[in-house]
Design a protein around this motif. Structure first.
Motif: not given
Lengths: 285, 321
Positions: B48-66
């Motif tokens: 589970g990758l948890l965080g508030r809105n704007g915490s960086g979750k999507s950026t982190l996921a985007a970095t994992f997926a190139a």
């Protein structure tokens, strides 16, 4: 399952799930028809996404639009030619010669959407930017070579009709060629013009996708170079006529002009390739 | 032993890809969406990758997926930098809400695209999911409702069977029955086809029970990472007379405190040993668990002074701050 403080860890929000991945108490849903639960079946070895698949999809998604454009052009100018023959007392001008302007602008527009429309989909499906850029380059070359072939064929077909009717096939625009039968020169002119414009479109579109509105617009100035270089090197159509008249410009010899055009387009492709390789996908909103 | 570990020990099935970052930083201009993040995600688990809105979750996921390259630091997926690494990229499937598909194409075309590009694609399972979600095959993606589009994205993600599958708030647009289908499908399919799955969300209540490992980030920095069951034991709610509670929690890491008349409820981060539990009972205090969602809310609360520096916010196990 309960934790050390005694609160439950299975099932939340009243969903009645009996499963959690950390436990073994997994209860699939009732639907016995669910496929895919073939635990233990060896899986295929990892592989790259084949380049042929990427190219095929590019052809499928943009080829339809390009194909439709050519059908419309051919049908439209056939109808214009028929109307011209019907209403004019003296048919002497090549109608197909009027069709020489739009292909380069249409393919410029097609180039602008290459990165924005297709790069995110391909990268999201496990394709590298390098593979996308390579296959898009092949697609650009295929489309522009096809444009040269279609333009040359158009003149030939029109020539047969005009010859049969005994009409002269006079050309009104400045070209590399003087008559509609010089197919190699016709092909060369339109393959290079459309190549320069489509590369410019791809570069412009990539700039907008990467940098957004303001910097993307500023980037249009250098991005226009491939199209400008080809136009100056070949100096055809109304643009060449305008440049030669206003600036007293003399185009280079044909062979040199072709070389300059190819170099301009190649430089544009290298620039696009470099940009695409480092472009992040935009966030979804 | 967790199911994930059992699966990893099998040698006849693939078990997913590990994910590691070292001092990962991703900047958007002057803003650091991810800030010096070092984490390690084990393969073959549901994270589970948890965080508030704007915490960086999507950026982190985007970095994992190139989807984007790091500004600095490194990402390794299965031991490789995923950015422009063809073999690795083909094994990663990141589903953002609605999926990355052509708006002008039909659901059938979207399935065909994934079928041709995903090495582990399961066509039968995809069709089964399409039926479960009642998606219209002939409809263009742009004409699907938000919920249908989300369901299509989830279908593409599950049926891809990618060794690293990431759902980035993929199911937010779905209605409750559709979300329930997603939860019902995720777990059995993961059990049958073990792989690394990351579910990024800020809506924890519904999905918390699925997670084996939990990673909480806030403002691009790691707040806490650990076994989900272990995290559930790290929060204790202490309720009782205000003065008694104040004395009891003195020296502990108090995440939140509420007062109602003479009664105080304090959320404490950390485990209480047996002696402390006996002390609480003797003082007339009641101790209760803190759910993952409540713990998450407290850990990422902007009112929490510790969040001024999330990476340094918490002591390892409930010690005094």
């Amino acid at each position: 399952m309960t934790d050390a403080l005694g609160h439950g860890t299975t099932g939340t929000a009243g969903f009645g799930r009996t499963a959690r991945s950390g436990g073994v108490d997994v209860t699939p849903q009732d639907d016995s028809a669910q496929p895919g639960l073939d635990v233990g079946v060896p899986t295929p070895a990892p592989r790259d996404v084949p380049r042929s698949v990427v190219f095929r999809h590019l052809v499928q998604v943009q080829g339809r639009i390009v194909g439709l454009y050519w059908v419309i052009v051919v049908v439209a100018f056939a109808l214009i030619g028929a109307a011209y023959a019907f209403f004019s007392r003296n048919v002497e001008l090549s109608v197909w010669d009027w069709a020489t302007q739009s292909p380069k602008y249409f393919l410029l527009a097609m180039g602008t959407i290459l990165t924005a429309a297709y790069l995110p989909v391909f990268v999201a499906h496990g394709v590298t930017r390098r593979t996308f850029a390579l296959m898009a380059t092949v697609w650009v070359l295929l489309v522009t070579v096809s444009a040269g072939v279609i333009m040359a064929l158009g003149y030939l077909v029109e020539g047969f009709v005009y010859d049969a009717a005994g009409w002269p096939q006079a050309l009104t625009s400045p070209h590399l060629y003087d008559s509609a039968g010089e197919s190699v020169l016709i092909f060369t002119e339109f393959a290079l013009l459309t190549l320069g414009h489509m590369v410019t479109g791809w570069l412009i579109g990539t700039g907008y996708y990467r940098w957004g509105w303001w910097w993307g617009t500023a980037f249009m100035v250098p991005a226009l170079l491939p199209a400008v270089v080809v136009e100056l090197a070949l100096s055809t159509s109304w643009i060449g006529e305008l440049i030669e008249t206003v600036f007293d410009y003399s185009p280079p010899p044909l062979g040199f002009g072709v070389m300059i055009s190819l170099c301009g387009a190649a430089a544009g492709l290298v620039a696009t390739f470099t940009l695409v390789r480092t472009t992040p996908l935009r966030s979804k909103v | 032993m967790s199911l994930g570990v059992e699966m990893r020990e099998r040698d006849d099935v693939r078990v997913g890809l590990s994910v590691e970052t070292r001092n990962l930083t991703v900047r958007f201009g002057a803003t650091a969406a991810i800030n010096d993040l070092t984490i390690s995600l084990e393969p073959g688990k549901i994270h589970g990758l948890l965080g508030r809105n704007g915490s960086g979750k999507s950026t982190l996921a985007a970095t994992f997926a190139a989807f984007r390259a790091p500004t600095s630091g490194s990402v390794r997926v299965g031991g490789h930098d995923p950015y422009e690494h063809a073999r690795t990229a083909s094994q990663i499937c990141l589903i953002r809400e609605g999926g990355d598909i052509y708006d002008q194409q039909s659901v059938t075309c979207a399935l065909a695209l994934s079928r041709s590009m995903r090495p582990y694609w399961d066509e039968k399972y995809a069709k089964y999911l399409i039926r479960r979600f009642q998606l219209p095959l002939g409809k263009k993606a742009q004409r699907l409702s938000r919920g249908q589009r989300s369901a299509l994205g989830v279908t593409l993600g599950l049926a891809s069977r990618a060794p690293l599958t990431i759902f980035d708030e993929s199911y937010l647009g779905m209605d409750a029955p559709s979300r329930e289908i997603f939860y019902e499908e995720l777990l059995p399919d993961y059990v049958a086809h073990p792989r690394t799955i990351i579910v990024s969300t800020h809506l924890i209540g519904e999905v918390a029970s699925l997670f084996e490992e939990v990673l909480v980030i806030d403002r691009g920095r790691l707040v806490v990472q650990g076994d989900a069951d272990d995290l559930r034991t790290r929060g204790v709610e202490v309720v009782g007379p205000a003065a008694t509670v104040d004395r009891f929690v003195s020296g502990l890491t108090v995440l939140a405190e509420r007062r109602l008349g003479a009664t105080t409820s304090a959320t404490v981060y950390g485990r209480l040993n047996r002696e402390r539990e006996r002390d609480a009972a003797a003082a007339g205090l009641s101790l209760g668990p803190v759910g993952l969602q409540d713990l998450f809310i407290h850990l990422t609360s902007p009112d929490d002074p510790a969040i001024g520096d999330p990476a340094a916010a918490l002591p390892p196990d409930g010690a005094s701050r």
